[in-house]
Scaffold this active site. Sequence first.
Site, short mmCIF file in Angstrom:
data_model
loop_
_atom_site.label_atom_id
_atom_site.label_comp_id
_atom_site.label_asym_id
_atom_site.label_seq_id
_atom_site.Cartn_x
_atom_site.Cartn_y
_atom_site.Cartn_z
N SER A 67 3.50 34.87 31.28
CA SER A 67 2.99 33.93 30.26
C SER A 67 1.96 34.60 29.30
CB SER A 67 2.22 32.81 30.86
OG SER A 67 1.15 33.22 31.06
N SER A 69 -0.98 33.91 28.81
CA SER A 69 -2.44 33.41 28.79
C SER A 69 -3.26 34.54 28.67
CB SER A 69 -2.42 32.65 29.96
OG SER A 69 -2.45 33.50 31.20
N LYS A 124 -5.91 35.70 35.83
CA LYS A 124 -6.96 35.54 34.83
C LYS A 124 -8.09 36.71 34.85
CE LYS A 124 -4.70 31.55 33.91
NZ LYS A 124 -3.71 31.42 32.80
N SER A 227 -4.47 28.91 27.70
CA SER A 227 -4.53 29.36 28.88
C SER A 227 -5.12 28.39 29.86
CB SER A 227 -5.28 30.54 29.04
OG SER A 227 -5.66 30.78 30.49
#
Length: 262
Positions: A67, A69, A124, A227
């Site tokens: 993704s 994010s 993350k 995100s």
Amino acid sequence: MNFALILFCLLLVSGAIWVADIFVLRKFRAADAKDPWWVEYGASFFPVILIVFVLRSFIVEPFKIPSASMLPTLHVGDFILVNKFTYGIRLPVVNKKIIDINEPQRGDVMVFRYPEDPSLDYIKRVVGVPGDKVAYQNKRLTINGKPVETRRVDDYLHPERLYYSKQFVEKSDGVEHHTLNDTDAPDFISKATQFPYRNDCLYNNAGLICTVPAGHYFMMGDNRDNSRDSRFWGFVPEENIVGKAFFIWLNFGDLKRIGSFR
């Protein structure tokens, strides 16, 4: 069923065949007899599976970024390597830490098991460590009452969607990285779930303020308005940590992206 468990089962089966062949089965075969196919394949695959299992479980593991994010740090399609031992040695499959080495630091890019579904791996950036008071108000980050050093740089063009996001450089604990914000995205956090320790967070129209509980970490994507992270589903417990991402080893769409990153 996760890949680590499948690999572990294959290791047990091939290892059992290899041991049985050496110590038992060969005694009952003529010296010039050909090995049965299941012995030949099982015994020959065992060392290969063993090497892959050890490398993947204790040293380094590959992941693919699915993704946007973590833009602009990581792009969709980046193949990355994750250091499996920097945060401690863990037993494979059960992911239980048995040897402490280092703890996650603010600014680290970390892979972890998604708290709401541990079968999924998420990536993350570590924003808050245990005991930190993290405030994300009006799209600006403050840690323990001190605003994170931020400077504006040129807007970021999303090549696949042809629109711009505001781009900033944040510096926390000596680590610099780029973040993105979208002007039209709201400051408040919508659709946050009822996660453990939610009472340690205060949600308001400007964002949220959280105190990170012991043994947990507050994670955010660098693409801040695109995100789903700790702002929505809460803190990452220490037992969910997989490792520290540190290297892009392939991107089929852009070979220039190969290399280390922050």
